[in-house]
Write a protein that holds these residues in place. Sequence first.
Motif, PDB file in Angstrom:
ATOM      1  N   VAL A 541      -6.182 -10.913  -6.637  1.00 17.24           N
ATOM      2  CA  VAL A 541      -5.480 -10.264  -7.743  1.00 17.24           C
ATOM      3  C   VAL A 541      -3.982 -10.380  -7.512  1.00 17.24           C
ATOM      4  O   VAL A 541      -3.503 -10.292  -6.379  1.00 17.24           O
ATOM      5  CB  VAL A 541      -5.889  -8.774  -7.874  1.00 17.24           C
ATOM      6  CG1 VAL A 541      -7.361  -8.665  -8.260  1.00 17.24           C
ATOM      7  CG2 VAL A 541      -5.609  -7.994  -6.613  1.00 17.24           C
ATOM      8  N   THR A 542      -3.253 -10.583  -8.607  1.00 17.74           N
ATOM      9  CA  THR A 542      -1.803 -10.740  -8.551  1.00 17.74           C
ATOM     10  C   THR A 542      -1.177  -9.813  -9.579  1.00 17.74           C
ATOM     11  O   THR A 542      -1.592  -9.810 -10.746  1.00 17.74           O
ATOM     12  CB  THR A 542      -1.382 -12.191  -8.840  1.00 17.74           C
ATOM     13  OG1 THR A 542      -2.094 -13.078  -7.969  1.00 17.74           O
ATOM     14  CG2 THR A 542       0.108 -12.372  -8.668  1.00 17.74           C
ATOM     15  N   ASP A 543      -0.190  -9.003  -9.172  1.00 20.55           N
ATOM     16  CA  ASP A 543       0.446  -8.094 -10.124  1.00 20.55           C
ATOM     17  C   ASP A 543       1.668  -8.746 -10.756  1.00 20.55           C
ATOM     18  O   ASP A 543       2.000  -9.911 -10.469  1.00 20.55           O
ATOM     19  CB  ASP A 543       0.788  -6.759  -9.466  1.00 20.55           C
ATOM     20  CG  ASP A 543       1.875  -6.863  -8.397  1.00 20.55           C
ATOM     21  OD1 ASP A 543       2.525  -7.922  -8.284  1.00 20.55           O
ATOM     22  OD2 ASP A 543       2.079  -5.875  -7.662  1.00 20.55           O
ATOM     23  N   SER A 544       2.351  -7.984 -11.618  1.00 17.84           N
ATOM     24  CA  SER A 544       3.478  -8.534 -12.380  1.00 17.84           C
ATOM     25  C   SER A 544       4.668  -8.873 -11.494  1.00 17.84           C
ATOM     26  O   SER A 544       5.561  -9.612 -11.905  1.00 17.84           O
ATOM     27  CB  SER A 544       3.903  -7.543 -13.466  1.00 17.84           C
ATOM     28  OG  SER A 544       4.231  -6.279 -12.896  1.00 17.84           O
ATOM     29  N   ASN A 545       4.691  -8.341 -10.248  1.00 18.82           N
ATOM     30  CA  ASN A 545       5.764  -8.664  -9.310  1.00 18.82           C
ATOM     31  C   ASN A 545       5.446  -9.870  -8.431  1.00 18.82           C
ATOM     32  O   ASN A 545       6.259 -10.267  -7.594  1.00 18.82           O
ATOM     33  CB  ASN A 545       6.053  -7.459  -8.407  1.00 18.82           C
ATOM     34  CG  ASN A 545       6.582  -6.266  -9.181  1.00 18.82           C
ATOM     35  OD1 ASN A 545       7.378  -6.436 -10.098  1.00 18.82           O
ATOM     36  ND2 ASN A 545       6.126  -5.072  -8.823  1.00 18.82           N
ATOM     37  N   GLY A 546       4.239 -10.424  -8.595  1.00 24.92           N
ATOM     38  CA  GLY A 546       3.831 -11.563  -7.788  1.00 24.92           C
ATOM     39  C   GLY A 546       3.144 -11.195  -6.495  1.00 24.92           C
ATOM     40  O   GLY A 546       2.761 -12.084  -5.722  1.00 24.92           O
ATOM     41  N   ASP A 547       2.954  -9.875  -6.233  1.00 30.29           N
ATOM     42  CA  ASP A 547       2.228  -9.450  -5.044  1.00 30.29           C
ATOM     43  C   ASP A 547       0.743  -9.723  -5.216  1.00 30.29           C
ATOM     44  O   ASP A 547       0.206  -9.622  -6.336  1.00 30.29           O
ATOM     45  CB  ASP A 547       2.451  -7.961  -4.782  1.00 30.29           C
ATOM     46  CG  ASP A 547       3.904  -7.645  -4.463  1.00 30.29           C
ATOM     47  OD1 ASP A 547       4.591  -8.518  -3.905  1.00 30.29           O
ATOM     48  OD2 ASP A 547       4.344  -6.526  -4.790  1.00 30.29           O
ATOM     49  N   THR A 548       0.044 -10.049  -4.106  1.00 31.35           N
ATOM     50  CA  THR A 548      -1.376 -10.387  -4.185  1.00 31.35           C
ATOM     51  C   THR A 548      -2.187  -9.593  -3.173  1.00 31.35           C
ATOM     52  O   THR A 548      -1.666  -9.091  -2.182  1.00 31.35           O
ATOM     53  CB  THR A 548      -1.604 -11.894  -3.920  1.00 31.35           C
ATOM     54  OG1 THR A 548      -1.217 -12.195  -2.574  1.00 31.35           O
ATOM     55  CG2 THR A 548      -0.820 -12.752  -4.892  1.00 31.35           C
ATOM     56  N   ASP A 549      -3.486  -9.492  -3.452  1.00 29.83           N
ATOM     57  CA  ASP A 549      -4.444  -8.951  -2.501  1.00 29.83           C
ATOM     58  C   ASP A 549      -5.766  -9.667  -2.743  1.00 29.83           C
ATOM     59  O   ASP A 549      -6.034 -10.156  -3.851  1.00 29.83           O
ATOM     60  CB  ASP A 549      -4.611  -7.439  -2.679  1.00 29.83           C
ATOM     61  CG  ASP A 549      -5.430  -6.825  -1.547  1.00 29.83           C
ATOM     62  OD1 ASP A 549      -5.237  -7.235  -0.387  1.00 29.83           O
ATOM     63  OD2 ASP A 549      -6.270  -5.952  -1.832  1.00 29.83           O
ATOM     64  N   THR A 550      -6.587  -9.760  -1.708  1.00 31.77           N
ATOM     65  CA  THR A 550      -7.865 -10.468  -1.815  1.00 31.77           C
ATOM     66  C   THR A 550      -8.992  -9.599  -1.262  1.00 31.77           C
ATOM     67  O   THR A 550      -8.776  -8.704  -0.446  1.00 31.77           O
ATOM     68  CB  THR A 550      -7.843 -11.798  -1.039  1.00 31.77           C
ATOM     69  OG1 THR A 550      -7.598 -11.525   0.341  1.00 31.77           O
ATOM     70  CG2 THR A 550      -6.784 -12.730  -1.586  1.00 31.77           C
TER      71      THR A 550
END
Length: 558
Positions: A541-550
């Motif tokens: 998943v990627t948020d609007s700031n470009g941060d990700t988690d898996t």
Amino acid sequence: MKNHRTSKEGNSRRTFLKTIGIAMGATSYGSSISIARNANGLDWKRPGGWIAPRAGPSRTGVTDQNGPTPYAVTDWRIDLDGSMYDTDPVVADETLYLSVTTNNTPGEYGGYIGAYDAETGDEQWKRPDLPAPKTPAIDDQTIYFSTQVPETPDSDDIGFHALDADSGDTVWNRTDHNHWSHPIVTENKIYTSNRDATFALHRETGDTIWKAGGVSGFSDDVGDALSYTDGTLFVSDGTALDAEDGSTKWAVSSDECTLGNPAVHNGMIYYTQTEHIVGDDDRVKVQARSAETGEVEWVHREDGNAWDGRPAITENHVLFVNSSDGESIVTALDSTTGETVWATMIRGTSFSSPVVGNGTVYLGGQYVPESDPSAGRALIHALDDATGDQLWSYLLGSSGLETSPEDPPAAGAPVVADGKMYVATYPAGSTLDYQYVYYSNFFVLDSCAVQPDEDHRLPEEDESDCGDDAPDLEACIEAISDVDWSDLNAGDVIQLIASCSTRSDLRYEWDIDGDGRYEETGSTVSVTVPTFDSMTVGLRVTDSNGDTDTTSVSVSPN
């Protein structure tokens, strides 16, 4: 009574992304331009726009025209001087028609039909002498509607009306019955029901062409909806009539179930089915039947009793929303099989029935911060019909309009036409009927090339409620239906959902074969249990700031 006020916003940011409806054919959604030859041999043109309840004769809640794209901005808004709580706007050839209740005192009903320039909101005409008109349907020159019925009828205007669409003058009316359902308008007939029968009426005179006695689309249990396609009229009580002569093609036994709100598309007729259990404990189902024979094709039942609206029927999906406790889930079923295709969690409650414009699902509802319930706002969500991905959310601004001091506004069912959205608000949760008259307003949203400003955006999860920072980004995978992970068989298809992930405005990517590459996007994905060994399904998943988690889950046969 309040003064009528109009305000215009967002002109500098608007971008007009408009499309012309494409003629579709006999099974069209009823909202695009079509020309047919009527019984008198004259060309009859169905106007473009959102021209009837649930868009047109088939009652699917779907149009091939665009709503606001790619984002929304407020164009203009008005104080209704009344309520549209139980009615929808109608838009035809750049004219907006509103059916408004101005008096809902027990035993008394009052209202008006108004015509407005859809671009500016300027009033073209108003008929103020009507007892609470229902949602109208319109053809190339006439607007047709029935009226609400007071407990003690004392008005000669209660019944069924036809007005000139350009002037509002009466063309004809029928007051021989008090109760009439929302009309279906075709090139040479009008179809409607009262409590005793279903009728075909002459468009130009209102005279009865045929009457099917004992077939009623109007009751407290099943609503007052009819639907039509390809020469067949479908009535809420589960009867299919030949539209030419009123003869019965097939009928569902009254012992089988209680049906309602028919919508027809691609050879299937879809009902909302209500099963009465004990007291107010009902079960609501979506039931699909063959439009040709009436045979059941599939049935979908929702757990609990949180939904009783009307589904939207697109080319591939049946769409509905469950709403409770500040969160709601929009579900898309495969229109052919009834299997869940995707389910998306959205923020807010009090959601309307969904509508769809050119592949985008729109819903009206309400967002209420936990820390300040009085600061609740009317809310619109837009989702992609194909994937369930959320495209945008928009909070309506009521500054300068009169709203209830106790019950914040919610948005009703929106309609879309020619790149715009039209939606009324009402004081959600009010126990006083008069408040729906005094505190309802009307909004028009236009297309905009940029995201809404901060005042019209939902806050990050929990940020506005608690004053804390937004929660940490965390990927999450759940099964849409209950799944016993220890009892899976090779070949089983499992549908996984990612909208349990934290934060909003996320992009979802799936690795469904464990090779480290993300092949699928969207909030849901279907995977097949392998024949041997196990399979790892990964999510990023990627948020609007470009941060990700898996995260990932392991899928294997027992």
